[in-house]
Write an enzyme that holds these catalytic residues in place. Structure first.
Site, mmCIF file in Angstrom:
data_model
loop_
_atom_site.group_PDB
_atom_site.id
_atom_site.type_symbol
_atom_site.label_atom_id
_atom_site.label_comp_id
_atom_site.label_asym_id
_atom_site.label_seq_id
_atom_site.Cartn_x
_atom_site.Cartn_y
_atom_site.Cartn_z
ATOM 1 N N SER A 154 -0.589 13.401 33.228
ATOM 2 C CA SER A 154 0.686 13.806 33.815
ATOM 3 C C SER A 154 0.641 15.314 34.025
ATOM 4 O O SER A 154 -0.089 16.029 33.321
ATOM 5 C CB SER A 154 1.850 13.451 32.882
ATOM 6 O OG SER A 154 3.042 14.108 33.265
ATOM 7 N N TYR A 167 5.030 13.686 24.505
ATOM 8 C CA TYR A 167 4.488 13.217 25.775
ATOM 9 C C TYR A 167 3.406 14.164 26.289
ATOM 10 O O TYR A 167 2.319 13.740 26.692
ATOM 11 C CB TYR A 167 5.625 13.089 26.792
ATOM 12 C CG TYR A 167 5.210 12.512 28.128
ATOM 13 C CD1 TYR A 167 4.859 11.172 28.247
ATOM 14 C CD2 TYR A 167 5.196 13.309 29.264
ATOM 15 C CE1 TYR A 167 4.493 10.640 29.470
ATOM 16 C CE2 TYR A 167 4.831 12.788 30.499
ATOM 17 C CZ TYR A 167 4.482 11.455 30.596
ATOM 18 O OH TYR A 167 4.114 10.936 31.815
ATOM 19 N N LYS A 171 -0.623 13.367 26.863
ATOM 20 C CA LYS A 171 -1.239 13.469 28.182
ATOM 21 C C LYS A 171 -2.272 14.584 28.241
ATOM 22 O O LYS A 171 -3.276 14.488 28.959
ATOM 23 C CB LYS A 171 -0.156 13.674 29.242
ATOM 24 C CG LYS A 171 0.785 12.474 29.395
ATOM 25 C CD LYS A 171 0.032 11.204 29.755
ATOM 26 C CE LYS A 171 0.965 10.052 30.098
ATOM 27 N NZ LYS A 171 0.243 8.825 30.505
#
Length: 261
Positions: A154, A167, A171
């Site tokens: 991401s 998150y 990633k």
């Protein structure tokens, strides 16, 4: 690698969003696609649509992943293509103060661990098991290519926003392991690349109010819209088909650089 009729592929998170678009694109090229997902209703429907097979898989569980690969390979044979799209996210500050009473709380560590388990360890688990299977195959060209793997990180791996510590960490881990894994597998003819999507039209974003979606789209430099899952699939197929694409990551984001919030 030419995606030809009968070549076997596995797409994790293939029941919706980026994974579903990729499963459809691979099938349109003639691949036999196995969809790994927890959403049986959507997964079975897409598998039926593209002539593939659905495997109920929790990528955070080794037993579940093993069972998924066993089912996929029984149906289609050993896969030469793996695309990892399974993932989750949350929005929790590392530590925060309540506006109501001033109380302080920190990020629940079990919630942090859950994101790492699925996004990072789940991706690696599928890579390792798929690569081991690919190594049993005969090369398909004079350079010794056996397979191709595409992962999903991401833009948050590089410019994560407030509340994205878990998150972004997960990633960034996917991004960081791309080159070492490509180097691990270079002698076996297995290529590994990673896509860093920006703000895409996914079921999660579709649940947001229209004005929020419009605001997000307006934040993209050009084109001023959300990314479309078939555009992700297009890049994934390029990474698979271009034999010189290896150990690389590509932002697919309309030139956006995420603000703190």
């Amino acid at each position: 690698m030419i995606i030809e009729n009968g070549i076997a592929a596995v797409v994790t998170g293939g029941a919706s969003g980026l994974g579903a678009a990729t499963a459809r694109a691979l099938a349109a090229k003639g691949a036999k696609v196995a969809i790994f997902d927890l959403n049986a209703e959507k997964g079975e429907a897409i598998a039926a649509e593209i002539g593939g097979v659905f495997c109920a898989v929790d990528v955070s569980s080794e037993e579940s992943v093993d069972a998924g690969f066993a089912k996929a390979r029984a149906a289609h044979g050993q896969e030469r293509i793996l695309v990892n799209c399974a993932g989750i996210g949350n929005g929790i500050k590392t530590a925060s103060r309540s506006k109501e009473d001033g109380s302080i709380k920190h990020f629940p560590l079990d919630a942090f661990e859950r994101v790492i388990q699925i996004n990072l360890l789940g991706t690696f688990r599928c890579i390792a098991k798929s690569a081991a299977g690919m190594m049993t195959l005969e090369p398909i060209d004079e350079f010794g290519e056996r397979g191709a793997i595409v992962n999903t990180a991401s833009v948050a791996a590089q410019d994560g926003q407030i509340g994205q510590a878990a998150y972004s960490a997960s990633k960034a881990g996917v991004l960081g392991m791309t080159l070492p894994i490509a180097r691990d597998l270079m002698g076996e003819g297995i290529r590994v690349n990673t896509i860093l999507p920006g703000i895409f039209e996914t079921p999660l974003l579709a649940s947001l109010p229209d004005n929020v979606q419009q605001s997000l789209a307006a934040s993209v430099p050009f084109p001023k819209r959300l990314g479309r899952p078939p555009e992700y699939a297009q890049l994934a197929l390029t990474m698979i088909e271009c034999g010189y694409f290896n150990g690389e990551y590509v932002r697919l984001d309309g030139a956006i650089r995420m603000a703190p919030r």
